[in-house]
Enzyme design. Structure first.
Site, PDB file in Angstrom:
ATOM      1  N   LYS A   1     -51.939  -0.041 -22.739  1.00 37.08           N
ATOM      2  CA  LYS A   1     -53.069   0.647 -23.582  1.00 37.08           C
ATOM      3  C   LYS A   1     -52.916  -0.265 -24.919  1.00 37.08           C
ATOM      4  CE  LYS A   1     -51.678   4.261 -26.320  1.00 37.08           C
ATOM      5  NZ  LYS A   1     -51.983   4.148 -27.671  1.00 37.08           N
ATOM      6  N   ASN A   2     -51.534  -0.542 -25.646  1.00 30.69           N
ATOM      7  CA  ASN A   2     -51.700  -0.995 -26.810  1.00 30.69           C
ATOM      8  C   ASN A   2     -51.996  -2.524 -26.986  1.00 30.69           C
ATOM      9  OD1 ASN A   2     -51.089   1.449 -27.673  1.00 30.69           O
ATOM     10  ND2 ASN A   2     -49.121   1.380 -28.242  1.00 30.69           N
TER      11      ASN A   2
ATOM     12  N   ARG B   1     -57.395   6.221 -34.035  1.00 28.35           N
ATOM     13  CA  ARG B   1     -57.116   5.273 -35.109  1.00 28.35           C
ATOM     14  C   ARG B   1     -57.273   3.974 -34.840  1.00 28.35           C
ATOM     15  NH1 ARG B   1     -54.401   5.019 -39.467  1.00 28.35           N
ATOM     16  NH2 ARG B   1     -53.418   3.377 -38.359  1.00 28.35           N
TER      17      ARG B   1
ATOM     18  N   CYS C   1     -52.579  11.081 -38.232  1.00 24.39           N
ATOM     19  CA  CYS C   1     -52.571  11.905 -36.990  1.00 24.39           C
ATOM     20  C   CYS C   1     -51.310  12.592 -37.021  1.00 24.39           C
ATOM     21  CB  CYS C   1     -52.421  11.020 -36.006  1.00 24.39           C
ATOM     22  SG  CYS C   1     -51.268   9.851 -35.586  1.00 24.39           S
TER      23      CYS C   1
ATOM     24  N   ARG D   1     -50.255   7.424 -41.626  1.00 25.08           N
ATOM     25  CA  ARG D   1     -50.920   6.101 -41.113  1.00 25.08           C
ATOM     26  C   ARG D   1     -52.034   5.697 -41.962  1.00 25.08           C
ATOM     27  NH1 ARG D   1     -51.022   6.896 -34.751  1.00 25.08           N
ATOM     28  NH2 ARG D   1     -50.842   4.758 -34.714  1.00 25.08           N
ATOM     29  N   PRO D   2     -51.659   5.135 -43.315  1.00 26.67           N
ATOM     30  CA  PRO D   2     -52.655   4.564 -43.937  1.00 26.67           C
ATOM     31  C   PRO D   2     -53.103   3.177 -43.616  1.00 26.67           C
ATOM     32  CG  PRO D   2     -50.445   4.398 -45.225  1.00 26.67           C
ATOM     33  CD  PRO D   2     -50.268   5.043 -43.820  1.00 26.67           C
TER      34      PRO D   2
ATOM     35  N   ASP E   1     -53.628   0.577 -45.864  1.00 27.64           N
ATOM     36  CA  ASP E   1     -53.447  -0.037 -47.140  1.00 27.64           C
ATOM     37  C   ASP E   1     -53.282  -1.668 -46.961  1.00 27.64           C
ATOM     38  OD1 ASP E   1     -51.167   1.211 -46.510  1.00 27.64           O
ATOM     39  OD2 ASP E   1     -50.344   0.057 -47.955  1.00 27.64           O
TER      40      ASP E   1
ATOM     41  N   ASP F   1     -42.221   3.643 -29.996  1.00 29.47           N
ATOM     42  CA  ASP F   1     -42.893   4.327 -28.872  1.00 29.47           C
ATOM     43  C   ASP F   1     -41.919   4.967 -27.774  1.00 29.47           C
ATOM     44  OD1 ASP F   1     -45.806   2.490 -29.300  1.00 29.47           O
ATOM     45  OD2 ASP F   1     -45.375   4.081 -30.417  1.00 29.47           O
TER      46      ASP F   1
ATOM     47  N   ILE G   1     -39.955   4.163 -38.448  1.00 33.12           N
ATOM     48  CA  ILE G   1     -41.344   3.860 -38.287  1.00 33.12           C
ATOM     49  C   ILE G   1     -42.256   4.655 -39.101  1.00 33.12           C
ATOM     50  CG2 ILE G   1     -43.277   2.597 -37.238  1.00 33.12           C
ATOM     51  CD1 ILE G   1     -40.826   0.869 -37.612  1.00 33.12           C
TER      52      ILE G   1
ATOM     53  N   ARG H   1     -54.338  10.185 -22.941  1.00 32.53           N
ATOM     54  CA  ARG H   1     -54.543   8.788 -23.781  1.00 32.53           C
ATOM     55  C   ARG H   1     -53.966   7.584 -23.198  1.00 32.53           C
ATOM     56  NH1 ARG H   1     -54.572  10.016 -29.945  1.00 32.53           N
ATOM     57  NH2 ARG H   1     -55.400   7.904 -29.816  1.00 32.53           N
TER      58      ARG H   1
END
Ligand code: EPZ
Length: 416
Positions: free
Chosen positions: A22-23, A92, A116, A121-122, A124, A307, A329, A399
């Site tokens: 997925k990632n 996201r 989330c 989870r910015p 920047d 994860d 993290i 998901r």
């Protein structure tokens, strides 16, 4: 609320084939925005996040088909520069469209992605990176408005933190910039390497992916490309931990062995037997000694993956002794702890540390999945719990886990 019911305890048997990552698939599909011509992406897992991404591509004016784990994307010559609110906020990773749209059109208007459940989870680092290229950035009415004042030229930029998403966004953006870009302190995950391989297959010139410095020599355009997505290392870790907690002997195939070294090292330290069949398959077997507790810290790759944190925690709840898991993290990635404790686990949370005291048994109850990997952790625990466990909010695991019910049923799990 969508639910599944799992009957435990169960011994898994047989073989499970791991799906595409997925990632890796999400940034690669978004990267097709950069490609003038047709992109054929294979080994794409059939997941709700993938379907969302395809809807996002179509909302930008591209054409996209998805069948038999293959995505075909074309028609990127007239891209809309505004990404739709509802698609960005419910996934996201969609913020990754900013770089490709900006590179193609010179202007992008992307909703500010919400946080989330696992953290704020910015973005920047993404925005600082775009500014390093001279991109003008404004945030108005919840949208990030990015404007390239002139033809984008390559630049040097060091990320404050090796953010996976920021690395992907900036690497895609730089692929069409004039001249050379050097990105430092970048993320090193296998999914970054897979994205670089996809970009290079389309004619980009990206080197260093997998190390902490990526160099991109911009090219005028990316063209028709065919690419196969790497296997999902987190799904593989999920089935390794499922085998561990149920004392099962199973084969896990369609993997990339080099991508699961972190989890294999840890479960062997706990006491599991792992037989390497070849570079694409392992056999997981129960250990012959009592399993030992371990202390773990999540770190950017090649450190232990955040994860996999919830997954290994599930396995550890029934390992005698005290294991300490430190989550470095994300600021709120222990929501599965409360639900695991309701199943009979004995876990204390102290700031970013979870102290897991091993118990001898878990009992079935009703639980709610808090997020994708926390949900997978509860499913793993339900395999070992005595009785029927009802798990609600299964949309979370839909998901990220293709055909998870069918894969579990094929391993002998009574799941409905
Ligand atoms: C990717 O998310 C993955 N998602 C996540 O997997 C994974 O947990 C994460 O990388 C870390 O490995 C996808 O690839 C689609 P980050 P991403 O940017 O890119 C902070 C799953 O379970 N940060 O590396 O959003 C951030 O708040 C998902 O499959 C900033 O401060 O992760 C977080 O604390 C969950 N500013 C840390 O860095 C920024 O601009 C890591 O975030 C960006 C990030």
């Amino acid at each position: 609320m969508s639910k599944i019911i799992v009957k435990g305890p169960v011994k898994l048997k047989g073989e499970v084939q791991i799906s595409g990552s997925k990632n890796a698939a999400l940034p690669i599909l978004i990267g097709t925005v950069l490609v003038e011509g047709e992109s054929i992406i294979t080994n794409v897992p059939n997941l709700t996040d993938i379907v969302t991404t395809i809807r996002l591509l179509r909302s930008l004016g591209l054409k996209a088909d998805f069948a038999n784990n293959t995505v075909k994307v074309w028609g990127s010559n007239d891209i809309r520069h505004v990404a739709p609110y509802e698609l960005i906020t419910n996934m996201r990773a969609s913020f990754l469209v900013a770089g490709p749209i900006l590179a193609r059109v010179g202007f992008a208007k992307v909703p500010y992605p919400g946080g989330c459940s696992i953290g704020s989870r910015p973005v920047d680092i993404h925005l600082k990176g775009f500014e390093a290229f001279g991109v003008d950035i404004r945030v108005e009415h919840g949208f990030v408005i990015l404007k390239a004042k002139h033809k984008i030229k390559g630049t040097k930029f060091a990320l404050d933190f090796p953010s996976v998403g920021a690395t992907e966004n900036l690497m895609m953006f730089a692929s069409l910039a004039e001249g050379t870009t050097v990105l430092k302190n970048v993320a090193r995950e296998p999914e970054i390497v897979d994205l670089a391989d996809f970009l290079n297959a389309a004619g980009a010139d990206v080197s260093g992916a997998g190390s902490d410095v990526i160099t991109i020599h911009g090219v005028p355009k990316l063209q028709t490309v065919k690419h196969s997505v790497i296997p999902d290392r987190i799904e593989a870790a999920t089935f390794i931990c499922a085998a561990g907690i149920t004392n099962s002997d199973i084969i896990i195939s369609h993997i990339k062995l080099e991508h699961i070294q972190d989890i294999v090292k840890i479960v062997k330290k706990i006491g599991l037997n792992i037989e390497i069949i070849d570079k694409t398959a392992i056999r997981v077997m129960p250990g012959d000694k009592e399993y030992k507790p371990v202390n773990l810290k999540t770190e950017p790759y090649p450190g232990f993956s955040t994860d996999m944190q919830a997954l290994i925690m599930s396995f550890l709840v029934m390992v005698n002794g005290k294991s300490i898991i430190t989550e470095n993290i994300f600021e709120n990635r222990f929501m599965h702890v409360m639900e695991l404790n309701r199943m009979g686990a004995n876990i204390e949370v102290d700031g970013n540390k979870a102290i897991v005291h091993g118990v001898n048994k878990l009992s079935s109850t009703t639980v709610k999945m808090p997020d994708l990997r926390g949900g997978a952790a509860l499913l793993i625990a339900a395999l070992a719990a005595e009785g029927e466990t009802t798990l609600y909010n299964i949309h979370h695991i839909m998901r990220g886990y293709e055909s998870i019910k069918e894969k579990m049923q094929a391993l002998g799990v009574e799941i409905a």
